[in-house]
Scaffold this motif. Structure first.
Motif, PDB file in Angstrom:
ATOM      1  N   UNK A  31       7.645  -1.515   1.438  1.00  0.00           N
ATOM      2  CA  UNK A  31       7.473  -0.237   2.123  1.00  0.00           C
ATOM      3  C   UNK A  31       6.372   0.611   1.488  1.00  0.00           C
ATOM      4  N   UNK A  32       6.041   1.716   2.154  1.00  0.00           N
ATOM      5  CA  UNK A  32       4.899   2.544   1.779  1.00  0.00           C
ATOM      6  C   UNK A  32       5.340   3.678   0.857  1.00  0.00           C
ATOM      7  N   UNK A  33       5.214   3.461  -0.449  1.00  0.00           N
ATOM      8  CA  UNK A  33       5.623   4.467  -1.424  1.00  0.00           C
ATOM      9  C   UNK A  33       4.563   5.534  -1.618  1.00  0.00           C
ATOM     10  N   UNK A  38       2.575  -9.820   0.968  1.00  0.00           N
ATOM     11  CA  UNK A  38       2.033  -9.157   2.162  1.00  0.00           C
ATOM     12  C   UNK A  38       1.307 -10.120   3.099  1.00  0.00           C
ATOM     13  N   UNK A  39       0.556 -11.041   2.547  1.00  0.00           N
ATOM     14  CA  UNK A  39      -0.243 -11.935   3.390  1.00  0.00           C
ATOM     15  C   UNK A  39       0.647 -12.765   4.318  1.00  0.00           C
ATOM     16  N   UNK A  40       1.727 -13.292   3.771  1.00  0.00           N
ATOM     17  CA  UNK A  40       2.643 -14.109   4.582  1.00  0.00           C
ATOM     18  C   UNK A  40       3.323 -13.268   5.648  1.00  0.00           C
ATOM     19  N   UNK A  62      12.300  -1.822   6.949  1.00  0.00           N
ATOM     20  CA  UNK A  62      11.992  -1.620   5.536  1.00  0.00           C
ATOM     21  C   UNK A  62      10.605  -2.140   5.170  1.00  0.00           C
ATOM     22  N   UNK A  63       9.793  -2.440   6.183  1.00  0.00           N
ATOM     23  CA  UNK A  63       8.470  -3.025   5.948  1.00  0.00           C
ATOM     24  C   UNK A  63       7.395  -2.131   6.571  1.00  0.00           C
ATOM     25  N   UNK A  64       6.375  -1.819   5.790  1.00  0.00           N
ATOM     26  CA  UNK A  64       5.217  -1.105   6.326  1.00  0.00           C
ATOM     27  C   UNK A  64       4.122  -2.113   6.643  1.00  0.00           C
ATOM     28  N   UNK A  65       3.649  -2.098   7.887  1.00  0.00           N
ATOM     29  CA  UNK A  65       2.561  -2.987   8.293  1.00  0.00           C
ATOM     30  C   UNK A  65       1.208  -2.287   8.224  1.00  0.00           C
ATOM     31  N   UNK A  66       1.202  -1.065   7.731  1.00  0.00           N
ATOM     32  CA  UNK A  66      -0.038  -0.284   7.669  1.00  0.00           C
ATOM     33  C   UNK A  66      -0.564  -0.140   6.248  1.00  0.00           C
ATOM     34  N   UNK A  67       0.237  -0.515   5.251  1.00  0.00           N
ATOM     35  CA  UNK A  67      -0.193  -0.356   3.866  1.00  0.00           C
ATOM     36  C   UNK A  67      -1.037  -1.539   3.422  1.00  0.00           C
ATOM     37  N   UNK A  68      -1.646  -1.388   2.282  1.00  0.00           N
ATOM     38  CA  UNK A  68      -2.510  -2.428   1.751  1.00  0.00           C
ATOM     39  C   UNK A  68      -1.756  -3.545   1.066  1.00  0.00           C
ATOM     40  N   UNK A 118      18.072   1.430 -11.068  1.00  0.00           N
ATOM     41  CA  UNK A 118      16.900   1.312 -11.925  1.00  0.00           C
ATOM     42  C   UNK A 118      16.075   2.596 -11.820  1.00  0.00           C
ATOM     43  N   UNK A 119      15.415   2.936 -12.909  1.00  0.00           N
ATOM     44  CA  UNK A 119      14.624   4.173 -12.953  1.00  0.00           C
ATOM     45  C   UNK A 119      13.203   3.857 -13.389  1.00  0.00           C
ATOM     46  N   UNK A 120      12.233   4.330 -12.614  1.00  0.00           N
ATOM     47  CA  UNK A 120      10.826   4.172 -12.973  1.00  0.00           C
ATOM     48  C   UNK A 120      10.214   5.538 -13.182  1.00  0.00           C
ATOM     49  N   UNK A 121       9.542   5.688 -14.323  1.00  0.00           N
ATOM     50  CA  UNK A 121       8.850   6.930 -14.632  1.00  0.00           C
ATOM     51  C   UNK A 121       7.383   6.604 -14.951  1.00  0.00           C
ATOM     52  N   UNK A 122       6.597   7.642 -15.206  1.00  0.00           N
ATOM     53  CA  UNK A 122       5.170   7.447 -15.464  1.00  0.00           C
ATOM     54  C   UNK A 122       4.357   7.770 -14.225  1.00  0.00           C
ATOM     55  N   UNK A 123       3.114   8.190 -14.425  1.00  0.00           N
ATOM     56  CA  UNK A 123       2.314   8.686 -13.304  1.00  0.00           C
ATOM     57  C   UNK A 123       1.925   7.601 -12.296  1.00  0.00           C
ATOM     58  N   UNK A 124       2.052   6.326 -12.673  1.00  0.00           N
ATOM     59  CA  UNK A 124       1.718   5.239 -11.741  1.00  0.00           C
ATOM     60  C   UNK A 124       2.942   4.681 -11.009  1.00  0.00           C
ATOM     61  N   UNK A 125       4.083   5.324 -11.124  1.00  0.00           N
ATOM     62  CA  UNK A 125       5.338   4.741 -10.614  1.00  0.00           C
ATOM     63  C   UNK A 125       5.314   4.477  -9.110  1.00  0.00           C
ATOM     64  N   UNK A 126       4.752   5.399  -8.329  1.00  0.00           N
ATOM     65  CA  UNK A 126       4.721   5.190  -6.881  1.00  0.00           C
ATOM     66  C   UNK A 126       3.748   4.074  -6.510  1.00  0.00           C
ATOM     67  N   UNK A 127       2.577   4.092  -7.135  1.00  0.00           N
ATOM     68  CA  UNK A 127       1.601   3.031  -6.868  1.00  0.00           C
ATOM     69  C   UNK A 127       2.168   1.671  -7.247  1.00  0.00           C
ATOM     70  N   UNK A 128       2.877   1.639  -8.356  1.00  0.00           N
ATOM     71  CA  UNK A 128       3.450   0.381  -8.823  1.00  0.00           C
ATOM     72  C   UNK A 128       4.470  -0.167  -7.812  1.00  0.00           C
ATOM     73  N   UNK A 129       5.419   0.644  -7.373  1.00  0.00           N
ATOM     74  CA  UNK A 129       6.410   0.184  -6.401  1.00  0.00           C
ATOM     75  C   UNK A 129       5.759  -0.132  -5.056  1.00  0.00           C
ATOM     76  N   UNK A 130       4.720   0.612  -4.720  1.00  0.00           N
ATOM     77  CA  UNK A 130       3.960   0.345  -3.498  1.00  0.00           C
ATOM     78  C   UNK A 130       3.411  -1.085  -3.517  1.00  0.00           C
TER      79      UNK A 130
END
Length: 349
Positions: A67-69, A260-262, A249-255, A50-62
């Motif tokens: 994990x912490x994109x 995430x809550x579970x 594969x999990x970041x425990x430091x990201x928002x 799959x391919x994601x483009x656009x300026x919000x792509x990292x925030x979106x996958x984050x």
């Protein structure tokens, strides 16, 4: 791809009637040894890309996976898990960040589901575009201790000794392909993402320099021996990624992100009630068979394979029952719980 399949069949490949990828090259026992001691080549072109483009792509996958994109730069990558809102596992994926996109390699069983899942959460104000480019590229894996030696033979030393999941475009025998460090297993090797038009030539070149081809049957054996969970067996909505041993594969430091809550609560209160382990068996057993300890159900077998070194499987085991070295009954076979390199079980603090 037709030319690639023709070349593979000329080498003795038996193709899967549905996916058309090689199931076997008639060398399974020898190939399994070569994967550990030498280097082998596996065609994983049935996996989704799959391919994601656009300026919000990292925030979106984050926001959509574990994990912490937001900290990734072009040329870097990571493993990540897509989960439901209650942290039930959909898939373990690998993402590669380029200058203008993110490429996400997903399991074949989840390609369509994740395409629809991700599309559903793209809102009109999101600057993100999602596309399925699976048919535009072939995906090969190099697996084994001698992978670096073979890249050196090809003049691709710049790739060697880079961080896991980092990647770069290289000139491979006059073809521009992407090579990433890692192959989805805890074995040395690489992932090659190749435009379809160049796939046959790249495969032939690798075979010419002495790489041993393997089919999907051997890859399936390797992933069990390494502890790589897959959808519909270990990765289902019955389990969360902590239970599946996917802590790396999990970041425990990201928002905040979906699920995430579970996940945070399970980690904070050490609430993982079952864990995925390897199991060595005295005889073959069908997946779905219960693990029994002193007459009580303590787990379930999810995968099993037979090798020249014995029978091995993957199984979920109740945390309170024990861990490495535990002896259980699995139908008529005896099983011993073992650690596997792809699986981790440590709480994050």
């Amino acid at each position: 791809m037709e030319l690639l399949r023709q070349i593979q069949q000329e080498m003795g490949a038996i193709l899967d009637s549905e996916t058309q990828i090689p199931l076997s090259f008639g060398n399974d026992e020898r190939a399994l040894i070569a994967a550990k001691e030498e280097v082998v080549l596996c065609d994983r072109s049935n996996w989704g890309l799959l391919k994601l483009t656009g300026e919000d792509r990292l925030r979106y996958l984050h926001n959509q996976s574990t994990n912490n994109f937001n900290q990734l730069q072009p040329g870097q990558g990571c493993d990540t898990v897509f989960v439901t809102s209650t942290a039930r596992t959909l898939d373990l994926a690998t993402a590669y960040v380029t200058e203008d996109a993110v490429l996400v390699l997903v399991s074949p069983q989840r390609r369509q589901q994740l395409l629809e899942w991700l599309d559903r959460f793209i809102f009109p104000f999101d600057k993100v575009e999602l596309s399925d480019i699976s048919t535009e590229y072939a995906v090969f894996n190099l697996i084994g201790k001698q992978s670096d030696d073979f890249l050196t033979k090809l003049g691709l030393q710049s790739v060697i000794n880079q961080p896991e999941n980092s990647h770069q475009l290289v000139n491979f025998d006059n073809n521009i392909i992407r090579i990433a460090i890692g192959n989805g297993l805890a074995l040395p090797g690489y992932t090659l993402i190749i435009p379809v038009a160049e796939a046959a030539a790249c495969w032939s070149k690798l075979i010419t320099i002495g790489v041993t081809p393997i089919g999907d049957r051997v890859w399936s054996q390797l992933r069990i021996l390494q502890g790589r969970p897959i959808p519909d067996q270990e990765l289902t909505e019955d389990y969360n990624p902590l239970e599946a041993g996917l802590w790396h594969a999990i970041s425990f430091e990201k928002g905040c992100y979906i699920g995430q809550e579970t996940i945070a609560r399970l980690n904070t209160y050490k609430g993982v009630k079952q864990q995925l382990w390897g199991i060595k068996l005295t005889a073959p057993v069908n997946p779905g068979t219960l693990l029994i300890l002193e007459g009580n159900k303590v787990g379930i077998l999810t995968s099993c394979t037979n090798t020249s070194e014995g029978n091995f499987g993957l199984a979920y085991l109740r945390t309170k029952a024990g861990g490495i070295g535990l002896q259980v009954q699995v139908e008529d076979a005896k099983g011993e719980i073992i650690a596997l390199p792809c699986l981790t079980h440590e709480y994050y603090s």
